[in-house]
Design a protein around this motif. Structure first.
Motif, PDB file in Angstrom:
ATOM      1  N   ALA A   1       5.847  -1.898   0.550  1.00 15.38           N
ATOM      2  CA  ALA A   1       5.088  -2.998  -0.065  1.00 15.38           C
ATOM      3  C   ALA A   1       3.602  -2.653  -0.125  1.00 15.38           C
ATOM      4  CB  ALA A   1       5.313  -4.291   0.715  1.00 15.38           C
ATOM      5  N   ALA A   2       3.062  -2.109   0.972  1.00 17.07           N
ATOM      6  CA  ALA A   2       1.633  -1.765   0.998  1.00 17.07           C
ATOM      7  C   ALA A   2       1.327  -0.705  -0.061  1.00 17.07           C
ATOM      8  CB  ALA A   2       1.248  -1.268   2.389  1.00 17.07           C
ATOM      9  N   ALA A   3       2.201   0.316  -0.153  1.00 16.69           N
ATOM     10  CA  ALA A   3       1.957   1.396  -1.118  1.00 16.69           C
ATOM     11  C   ALA A   3       2.043   0.863  -2.548  1.00 16.69           C
ATOM     12  CB  ALA A   3       2.970   2.518  -0.904  1.00 16.69           C
ATOM     13  N   LYS A   4       3.049   0.002  -2.799  1.00 21.19           N
ATOM     14  CA  LYS A   4       3.191  -0.521  -4.168  1.00 21.19           C
ATOM     15  C   LYS A   4       1.957  -1.339  -4.556  1.00 21.19           C
ATOM     16  CE  LYS A   4       5.996  -2.808  -7.540  1.00 21.19           C
ATOM     17  NZ  LYS A   4       5.229  -3.954  -7.977  1.00 21.19           N
ATOM     18  N   LEU A   5       1.520  -2.221  -3.637  1.00 17.81           N
ATOM     19  CA  LEU A   5       0.406  -3.106  -3.983  1.00 17.81           C
ATOM     20  C   LEU A   5      -0.914  -2.346  -4.087  1.00 17.81           C
ATOM     21  CD1 LEU A   5       1.481  -6.165  -1.811  1.00 17.81           C
ATOM     22  CD2 LEU A   5       1.597  -5.971  -4.303  1.00 17.81           C
TER      23      LEU A   5
ATOM     24  N   ARG B   1      -9.639   7.387   2.511  1.00 15.11           N
ATOM     25  CA  ARG B   1     -10.643   6.375   2.907  1.00 15.11           C
ATOM     26  C   ARG B   1     -10.017   5.357   3.862  1.00 15.11           C
ATOM     27  NH1 ARG B   1     -14.038   3.089  -1.368  1.00 15.11           N
ATOM     28  NH2 ARG B   1     -15.042   2.197   0.466  1.00 15.11           N
ATOM     29  N   PHE B   2      -8.753   5.019   3.581  1.00 16.42           N
ATOM     30  CA  PHE B   2      -8.067   3.997   4.385  1.00 16.42           C
ATOM     31  C   PHE B   2      -6.688   4.506   4.814  1.00 16.42           C
ATOM     32  CE2 PHE B   2     -10.677   1.869   1.207  1.00 16.42           C
ATOM     33  CZ  PHE B   2     -11.491   1.067   1.994  1.00 16.42           C
ATOM     34  N   VAL B   3      -6.239   4.021   5.966  1.00 10.68           N
ATOM     35  CA  VAL B   3      -4.876   4.325   6.410  1.00 10.68           C
ATOM     36  C   VAL B   3      -4.182   3.002   6.735  1.00 10.68           C
ATOM     37  CG1 VAL B   3      -3.458   5.409   8.212  1.00 10.68           C
ATOM     38  CG2 VAL B   3      -5.454   6.622   7.309  1.00 10.68           C
ATOM     39  N   ILE B   4      -2.951   2.848   6.247  1.00 15.04           N
ATOM     40  CA  ILE B   4      -2.140   1.681   6.624  1.00 15.04           C
ATOM     41  C   ILE B   4      -0.975   2.209   7.457  1.00 15.04           C
ATOM     42  CG2 ILE B   4      -0.713  -0.234   5.779  1.00 15.04           C
ATOM     43  CD1 ILE B   4      -2.502  -0.372   3.308  1.00 15.04           C
ATOM     44  N   GLY B   5      -0.935   1.814   8.706  1.00 18.13           N
ATOM     45  CA  GLY B   5       0.121   2.247   9.620  1.00 18.13           C
ATOM     46  C   GLY B   5       1.294   1.280   9.514  1.00 18.13           C
ATOM     47  N   ALA B   6       2.378   1.730   8.871  1.00 18.33           N
ATOM     48  CA  ALA B   6       3.584   0.895   8.715  1.00 18.33           C
ATOM     49  C   ALA B   6       4.738   1.664   9.325  1.00 18.33           C
ATOM     50  CB  ALA B   6       3.829   0.614   7.231  1.00 18.33           C
ATOM     51  N   ASP B   7       4.452   2.316  10.462  1.00 19.64           N
ATOM     52  CA  ASP B   7       5.418   3.275  11.006  1.00 19.64           C
ATOM     53  C   ASP B   7       6.239   2.707  12.160  1.00 19.64           C
ATOM     54  OD1 ASP B   7       2.948   3.295  12.270  1.00 19.64           O
ATOM     55  OD2 ASP B   7       3.029   5.399  12.826  1.00 19.64           O
TER      56      ASP B   7
ATOM     57  N   VAL C   1       0.653  -2.725  10.045  1.00 19.00           N
ATOM     58  CA  VAL C   1       1.454  -3.822   9.492  1.00 19.00           C
ATOM     59  C   VAL C   1       2.861  -3.801  10.094  1.00 19.00           C
ATOM     60  CG1 VAL C   1       0.168  -3.693   7.304  1.00 19.00           C
ATOM     61  CG2 VAL C   1       2.378  -2.571   7.466  1.00 19.00           C
ATOM     62  N   GLY C   2       3.571  -4.917   9.921  1.00 19.23           N
ATOM     63  CA  GLY C   2       4.975  -5.000  10.337  1.00 19.23           C
ATOM     64  C   GLY C   2       5.162  -4.740  11.821  1.00 19.23           C
TER      65      GLY C   2
ATOM     66  N   ALA D   1       1.879  -6.483   4.968  1.00 20.45           N
ATOM     67  CA  ALA D   1       1.569  -5.400   4.027  1.00 20.45           C
ATOM     68  C   ALA D   1       0.764  -5.940   2.841  1.00 20.45           C
ATOM     69  CB  ALA D   1       2.863  -4.767   3.524  1.00 20.45           C
ATOM     70  N   ALA D   2       1.137  -7.132   2.370  1.00 13.22           N
ATOM     71  CA  ALA D   2       0.399  -7.723   1.255  1.00 13.22           C
ATOM     72  C   ALA D   2      -1.047  -8.003   1.669  1.00 13.22           C
ATOM     73  CB  ALA D   2       1.091  -9.011   0.797  1.00 13.22           C
ATOM     74  N   LYS D   3      -1.214  -8.456   2.915  1.00 14.42           N
ATOM     75  CA  LYS D   3      -2.575  -8.742   3.405  1.00 14.42           C
ATOM     76  C   LYS D   3      -3.360  -7.440   3.631  1.00 14.42           C
ATOM     77  CE  LYS D   3      -1.128 -13.123   5.493  1.00 14.42           C
ATOM     78  NZ  LYS D   3      -1.736 -14.047   4.548  1.00 14.42           N
ATOM     79  N   ALA D   4      -2.655  -6.386   4.071  1.00 13.90           N
ATOM     80  CA  ALA D   4      -3.321  -5.091   4.280  1.00 13.90           C
ATOM     81  C   ALA D   4      -3.809  -4.532   2.944  1.00 13.90           C
ATOM     82  CB  ALA D   4      -2.361  -4.110   4.949  1.00 13.90           C
ATOM     83  N   ALA D   5      -2.952  -4.629   1.923  1.00 13.62           N
ATOM     84  CA  ALA D   5      -3.351  -4.135   0.598  1.00 13.62           C
ATOM     85  C   ALA D   5      -4.545  -4.944   0.085  1.00 13.62           C
ATOM     86  CB  ALA D   5      -2.171  -4.230  -0.369  1.00 13.62           C
ATOM     87  N   GLN D   6      -4.492  -6.254   0.313  1.00 13.14           N
ATOM     88  CA  GLN D   6      -5.603  -7.125  -0.118  1.00 13.14           C
ATOM     89  C   GLN D   6      -6.903  -6.716   0.589  1.00 13.14           C
ATOM     90  OE1 GLN D   6      -4.583 -11.268   0.520  1.00 13.14           O
ATOM     91  NE2 GLN D   6      -6.661 -11.970   0.038  1.00 13.14           N
ATOM     92  N   ALA D   7      -6.788  -6.452   1.894  1.00 18.00           N
ATOM     93  CA  ALA D   7      -7.974  -6.079   2.680  1.00 18.00           C
ATOM     94  C   ALA D   7      -8.536  -4.731   2.215  1.00 18.00           C
ATOM     95  CB  ALA D   7      -7.612  -6.017   4.165  1.00 18.00           C
ATOM     96  N   VAL D   8      -7.643  -3.769   1.997  1.00 18.15           N
ATOM     97  CA  VAL D   8      -8.083  -2.427   1.583  1.00 18.15           C
ATOM     98  C   VAL D   8      -8.718  -2.491   0.186  1.00 18.15           C
ATOM     99  CG1 VAL D   8      -7.146  -0.198   0.851  1.00 18.15           C
ATOM    100  CG2 VAL D   8      -6.540  -1.111   3.088  1.00 18.15           C
ATOM    101  N   LEU D   9      -8.095  -3.248  -0.712  1.00 18.34           N
ATOM    102  CA  LEU D   9      -8.657  -3.358  -2.068  1.00 18.34           C
ATOM    103  C   LEU D   9     -10.031  -4.028  -2.025  1.00 18.34           C
ATOM    104  CD1 LEU D   9      -5.361  -4.237  -3.913  1.00 18.34           C
ATOM    105  CD2 LEU D   9      -6.918  -2.399  -4.597  1.00 18.34           C
TER     106      LEU D   9
END
Ligand SMILES: Cc1cc2nc3c(=O)[nH]c(=O)nc-3n(C[C@H](O)[C@H](O)[C@H](O)COP(=O)(O)OP(=O)(O)OC[C@H]3O[C@@H](n4cnc5c(N)ncnc54)[C@H](O)[C@@H]3O)c2cc1C
Length: 367
Positions: A15-19, A148-154, A277-278, A298-306
């Motif tokens: 979800a994070a990658a798609k958004l 620039r950013f990393v989202i840890g969804a691991d 996330v998650g 994930a949606a909130k992480a994408a929002q924050a990164v954007l």
């Protein structure tokens, strides 16, 4: 130099990658295993929030991603000595292998690059961006990737979380799953949750096509004995199950129980331009569901990164603000879970009522 590297190809990572890709960011998703991969999980999209988020982010869940009976009628709850209780709720059931791969493919179609068989070992941050050290399983090489950013969804054993909080002590539960290719005398249109208030463990029976699955959750290192010495004898007494039946498949996993740390803010799921996330963030609900919260965070992480990409604010400041409501809602559910767990053991009817109250609140989860 990527705009964002997402670590993990589960629902949160997909979800994070798609958004992020949808928002125009140059996005790379890393997954340690070869895709498609399975995950120990009942694979049910519980509650309206999980189902609505799936639809909003990825579109209508295809029939081919669901497994018969495709839509469950609800959850049946069992506490020894009490009447069985049923919560009616229509919810899709899947093999996670199919659900997660469908989600990752949607991220790829949106423009995210996917690198599977690639394990993130460590994440560091410097003034010029983040560095993700990876091990490529296919050729055995180690590389440093920049973003620039990393989202840890691991997931529960997150390497990204470990890099951010090396000293954090994470309490884990252990889950063991057995898959049988045979009939079992319970209705396949329900997910059946058995809850023991005395020994403080639960187990689940669910059905996927011709298979029935037994998922037992207990303390780390004790679950196998619990399954053999308590759960199977119980199933033999109640349902005539032969405890010597050999399962077609046996696997397991752990769950990170980070509630106390999240509520006390000893642990926060973001630092600088790295956000979690998650399950990596400890956002699994106390009742065990975590697909919906993985999608939501994930949606909130994408929002924050954007948002952070357009200004000089750190993504963590925006993300921690956006997820405050999620933590508060999980805290309320946790209080209900504690209440159910501390029901007097000699009053099974009260226990089942409290477990149902907690499960219904989980199904309504919105933040
Ligand atoms: C027995 C059981 C039953 C459950 N049933 C349900 C259910 O029916 N419904 C529900 O909503 N929830 C359920 N859950 C919870 C649910 O499985 C999780 O909450 C959910 O999968 C979390 O999604 P995620 O994307 O955060 O992490 P995950 O789905 O765990 O995905 C993490 C991904 O990261 C990858 N990864 C890990 N480490 C690395 C690394 N270092 N580098 C690269 N990649 C890495 C993993 O291989 C994995 O693909 C269940 C859990 C258990 C244990």
């Amino acid at each position: 130099m990527w705009d964002v590297i997402v670590v993990g190809g589960g629902p949160g990572g997909a979800a994070a990658a798609k958004l992020c890709a949808q928002g125009g960011l140059c996005t790379l998703l890393l997954e340690t295993r070869a895709l498609p991969r399975d995950k120990v999980c009942s694979g049910v999209l519980f509650g309206d929030t999980a189902q609505a988020l799936t639809r909003e982010i990825f579109g209508e869940l295809p029939q081919t991603v669901m497994v018969p009976p495709r839509y469950l009628r609800g959850q049946a709850v069992y506490v020894q000595g009490a009447e069985r209780s049923v919560i009616e709720q229509r919810m899709p059931i899947t093999w996670r292998k199919d659900l997660d791969f469908w989600m990752v493919q949607a991220a790829q179609k949106q423009g995210a690059a996917i690198s599977d068989s690639t394990r993130a070992i460590d994440v560091s941050q410097a003034s010029d961006g983040c560095c993700v050290r990876v091990h490529k399983r296919r050729d055995g090489s180690t590389q440093d990737l920049k973003a620039r950013f990393v989202i840890g969804a691991d997931g529960a054993k997150s390497a990204v979380r470990k890099s951010l909080f090396p000293g954090l002590k994470v309490p884990y539960n252990q889950e063991i799953r057995e898959c049988y290719h045979m009939a079992f005398p319970l209705e396949d249109a329900y997910i059946h949750t058995f809850y023991d208030a005395v020994l403080k463990y639960w187990f689940i029976i669910n059905f996927k096509g011709p298979y029935f699955l037994l998922e037992v959750s207990g303390k780390l290192g004790e679950t196998s004995a619990l399954k053999e010495k308590v759960v199977k004898p119980y199933l033999a007494r109640q349902y005539g199950f032969d405890p010597k039946t050999v399962p077609l498949r046996l696997d397991g996993t752990v769950e990170a129980k980070l509630y106390e740390q999240l509520f006390s803010r000893k642990f926060v799921p973001a630092v600088g331009n790295v956000v979690l996330v998650g399950d990596a963030a400890g956002f699994q609900l106390p009742t065990g569901e975590g697909i919906g919260t993985a999608l939501m965070s994930a949606a909130k992480a994408a929002q924050a990164v954007l948002a952070a990409a357009g200004r000089s604010t750190a993504a963590a400041d925006i993300y921690l603000d956006l997820t405050r409501g999620m933590v508060d809602a999980i805290k309320e559910l946790h209080a209900l879970a504690v209440k159910a767990r501390f029901t007097p053991a000699d009053d099974p009817q009260v226990t089942v009522e409290r477990v149902v109250e907690m499960m219904k609140a989980s199904l309504r989860y919105v933040a």
